[in-house]
Enzyme design. Sequence first.
Site, PDB file in Angstrom:
ATOM      1  N   GLY A   2     -11.899  -8.818  -2.600  1.00  0.00           N
ATOM      2  CA  GLY A   2     -11.222  -8.061  -1.546  1.00  0.00           C
ATOM      3  C   GLY A   2     -12.237  -7.308  -0.703  1.00  0.00           C
TER       4      GLY A   2
ATOM      5  N   ASP B  24     -11.485 -14.715  -7.376  1.00  0.00           N
ATOM      6  CA  ASP B  24     -10.338 -13.902  -6.954  1.00  0.00           C
ATOM      7  C   ASP B  24      -9.115 -14.784  -7.051  1.00  0.00           C
ATOM      8  OD1 ASP B  24      -8.324 -12.495  -5.294  1.00  0.00           O
ATOM      9  OD2 ASP B  24      -9.997 -11.165  -4.830  1.00  0.00           O
TER      10      ASP B  24
ATOM     11  N   ARG C  60      -6.088   2.492  -3.852  1.00  0.00           N
ATOM     12  CA  ARG C  60      -5.113   3.478  -3.366  1.00  0.00           C
ATOM     13  C   ARG C  60      -4.768   3.167  -1.921  1.00  0.00           C
ATOM     14  NH1 ARG C  60      -6.924   9.447  -4.490  1.00  0.00           N
ATOM     15  NH2 ARG C  60      -9.042   8.760  -4.030  1.00  0.00           N
TER      16      ARG C  60
ATOM     17  N   ILE D  62     -15.896  -1.228 -11.079  1.00  0.00           N
ATOM     18  CA  ILE D  62     -15.592  -0.305  -9.972  1.00  0.00           C
ATOM     19  C   ILE D  62     -14.093  -0.012  -9.872  1.00  0.00           C
ATOM     20  CG2 ILE D  62     -15.851   0.073  -7.483  1.00  0.00           C
ATOM     21  CD1 ILE D  62     -18.121  -1.816  -7.349  1.00  0.00           C
TER      22      ILE D  62
ATOM     23  N   ARG E 256     -21.826  10.901  -1.416  1.00  0.00           N
ATOM     24  CA  ARG E 256     -20.954  11.672  -0.506  1.00  0.00           C
ATOM     25  C   ARG E 256     -21.403  13.128  -0.453  1.00  0.00           C
ATOM     26  NH1 ARG E 256     -15.529   8.559  -2.773  1.00  0.00           N
ATOM     27  NH2 ARG E 256     -15.425   7.031  -1.086  1.00  0.00           N
TER      28      ARG E 256
ATOM     29  N   HIS F 256     -14.257  10.249 -12.518  1.00  0.00           N
ATOM     30  CA  HIS F 256     -14.129   9.924 -11.083  1.00  0.00           C
ATOM     31  C   HIS F 256     -12.716  10.304 -10.627  1.00  0.00           C
ATOM     32  CE1 HIS F 256     -15.016   7.998  -7.353  1.00  0.00           C
ATOM     33  NE2 HIS F 256     -14.206   6.981  -7.531  1.00  0.00           N
TER      34      HIS F 256
HETATM   35  N1  APR Z   1      -8.847 -11.602 -11.122  1.00  0.00           N
HETATM   36  C1  APR Z   1      -9.635 -11.588 -10.017  1.00  0.00           C
HETATM   37  N2  APR Z   1      -9.320 -10.884  -8.920  1.00  0.00           N
HETATM   38  C2  APR Z   1      -8.176 -10.213  -8.902  1.00  0.00           C
HETATM   39  C3  APR Z   1      -7.287 -10.189 -10.008  1.00  0.00           C
HETATM   40  C4  APR Z   1      -7.659 -10.939 -11.167  1.00  0.00           C
HETATM   41  N3  APR Z   1      -6.896 -10.990 -12.257  1.00  0.00           N
HETATM   42  N4  APR Z   1      -6.227  -9.406  -9.702  1.00  0.00           N
HETATM   43  C5  APR Z   1      -6.433  -8.942  -8.462  1.00  0.00           C
HETATM   44  N5  APR Z   1      -7.603  -9.423  -7.968  1.00  0.00           N
HETATM   45  C6  APR Z   1      -8.191  -9.218  -6.649  1.00  0.00           C
HETATM   46  C7  APR Z   1      -7.145  -9.140  -5.543  1.00  0.00           C
HETATM   47  O1  APR Z   1      -6.626 -10.424  -5.229  1.00  0.00           O
HETATM   48  C8  APR Z   1      -7.936  -8.510  -4.405  1.00  0.00           C
HETATM   49  O2  APR Z   1      -8.456  -9.468  -3.496  1.00  0.00           O
HETATM   50  O3  APR Z   1      -8.880  -7.970  -6.530  1.00  0.00           O
HETATM   51  C9  APR Z   1      -9.085  -7.769  -5.131  1.00  0.00           C
HETATM   52  C10 APR Z   1      -9.123  -6.284  -4.825  1.00  0.00           C
HETATM   53  O4  APR Z   1      -9.466  -6.146  -3.493  1.00  0.00           O
HETATM   54  P1  APR Z   1      -8.831  -5.028  -2.537  1.00  0.00           P
HETATM   55  O5  APR Z   1      -7.343  -5.023  -2.725  1.00  0.00           O
HETATM   56  O6  APR Z   1      -9.362  -5.249  -1.167  1.00  0.00           O
HETATM   57  O7  APR Z   1      -9.388  -3.656  -3.158  1.00  0.00           O
HETATM   58  P2  APR Z   1     -10.846  -3.008  -2.963  1.00  0.00           P
HETATM   59  O8  APR Z   1     -10.810  -2.054  -1.838  1.00  0.00           O
HETATM   60  O9  APR Z   1     -11.876  -4.071  -3.002  1.00  0.00           O
HETATM   61  O10 APR Z   1     -10.910  -2.117  -4.308  1.00  0.00           O
HETATM   62  C11 APR Z   1     -10.911  -2.720  -5.588  1.00  0.00           C
HETATM   63  O11 APR Z   1     -11.987  -0.838  -6.634  1.00  0.00           O
HETATM   64  O12 APR Z   1     -12.492   1.263  -5.728  1.00  0.00           O
HETATM   65  C12 APR Z   1     -11.601   0.530  -6.525  1.00  0.00           C
HETATM   66  O13 APR Z   1      -9.509   1.700  -6.235  1.00  0.00           O
HETATM   67  C13 APR Z   1     -10.219   0.504  -5.929  1.00  0.00           C
HETATM   68  O14 APR Z   1      -9.115  -0.423  -7.851  1.00  0.00           O
HETATM   69  C14 APR Z   1      -9.625  -0.715  -6.562  1.00  0.00           C
HETATM   70  C15 APR Z   1     -10.817  -1.669  -6.680  1.00  0.00           C
END
Ligand code: APR
Length: 318
Positions: free
Chosen positions: A11, A34, A84, A125, A158, A182
Site C-alpha cells: 500500500g 500484497d 488509521r 510497521i 518528528r 507508539h
Molecule cells: N498480506 C499482505 N498484504 C496485506 C494483507 C495480507 N494478509 N492484508 C492486507 N494487506 C495489504 C493491503 O492490501 C494494503 O495494500 O496491506 C496494505 C496496507 O497498505 P495501506 O492500506 O496503504 O496502509 P499503509 O499506509 O501502507 O499502512 C500500513 O502501517 O503505519 C501502519 O497504521 C498503518 O497499520 C498500517 C500499516
Amino acid sequence: MLNKIGLIGGGNIGGVLMQLLVQRKYARNVAMVDIKGPDLAAGKALDIAEGSSVIRSDVHVVGSKEYDVLEGAELVINTAGVPRTVRPDGTIPSREELLTTNLKITDAVSAGIEKYCPNTILISIANPLDAIVFRLHMNLKFPRERIMGMAGVLDSARYRYFISAEAGVSVENIDAMVLGGHGDNMVPVRSACRIAGMPVEKFVSPEKLDAIEARTRKAGGEIVKLLGSGSAFVAPAQSALEMAEAIIYDKKKVIPVSAYLQGEYGVNGQFVGVPVVLGSKGVEKIIEMDLTEAEKQAFNNSAASVKKATDEVLEMLK
Ligand code: APR
C-alpha cells in the site's frame, strides 16, 4: 548489499519502501506481496521496474499476491494492515482501535514468513505497533535479535523536525530520542535532547518544549486529519530504512526501536521502544538510558498502555 529484501503489504508505505530500495540499492532483489486484487503488488513492482533505467538501478523488483515471492528474503519489512483514517464525524481512531482487524492480517503474515523466510530479520510497521510485533513474536518465536518494530525512529524524527523549526537550526544538528509505546503517551526524552551537543533548553524555552512534545505525541493523528484518508507513509518508510541500513551495513547504530524486553527498564515479555544497537545480527544490544524521575514515570505509563494492548492480544487468543 543483501541478496533479497521482502516487503509485506504494497500500500502507501510499501510503495514508498520499494521506490526507495530501488534507488538506494540495498539489495539485488526486492520482492513484495500484497493480497489486494487484481494484483496490486505486481502493478507497483512493474511501474517501479519500468522507471529503473531512468534512475540507473539494476535492482530487480517483483510483486505478487502469493507469499512464495518472499522465498529466502534476508530482511523483511511488514506493513500489512489497515491504517488509521478520519471517521465520517471528523474524529480519528486511536492506533489501538485497529487491533482486531490487523491481528487477523498479522496471523496470515506470520504464516507466510514461517513458510518462506523463517531465518529473516523482521521489521514490522503495522499498527498498533507494539501489539502487532508482540503477536508476530508469539507466532514466529524468533530470537529477539531478529524481530523488532519501527516507531521510535519516526517519533524521534518528528520531534527533531519540530525542534529544528522552533530553534531555527538545521535538523542535522538535533539529537533526540522518543521512547515507550507508539501511542499518544510516548516519551520524548528532553534530558537527552541536544542541539549540536548543547542542551536543547539553551535554544528553546520549557513552554515551547512542552508544546512540541505534546505535538510529537499526536503527530501521527495530525497527518491522518490532514490527509482525510489513510495515515502518514513517507516518513514511516524512510524511518524503517534507517533501521534496514544499520542492519545491512552492520553499522552498530544506536536507534530507538520497539524491542522485546526481558527485564530491561523493569519490563518483561513486552515490546516497547528503547534505544538499541542495530547491526547485522539485528538488535545486538539494548541500552538502558539514564532518565529523570519524571521521564521514568512517563515511560512506565507508556509501557502500561502497551501491556493493555498486549493483554488484549492474549485475551483474543482464548
Ligand atoms: N498480506 C499482505 N498484504 C496485506 C494483507 C495480507 N494478509 N492484508 C492486507 N494487506 C495489504 C493491503 O492490501 C494494503 O495494500 O496491506 C496494505 C496496507 O497498505 P495501506 O492500506 O496503504 O496502509 P499503509 O499506509 O501502507 O499502512 C500500513 O502501517 O503505519 C501502519 O497504521 C498503518 O497499520 C498500517 C500499516
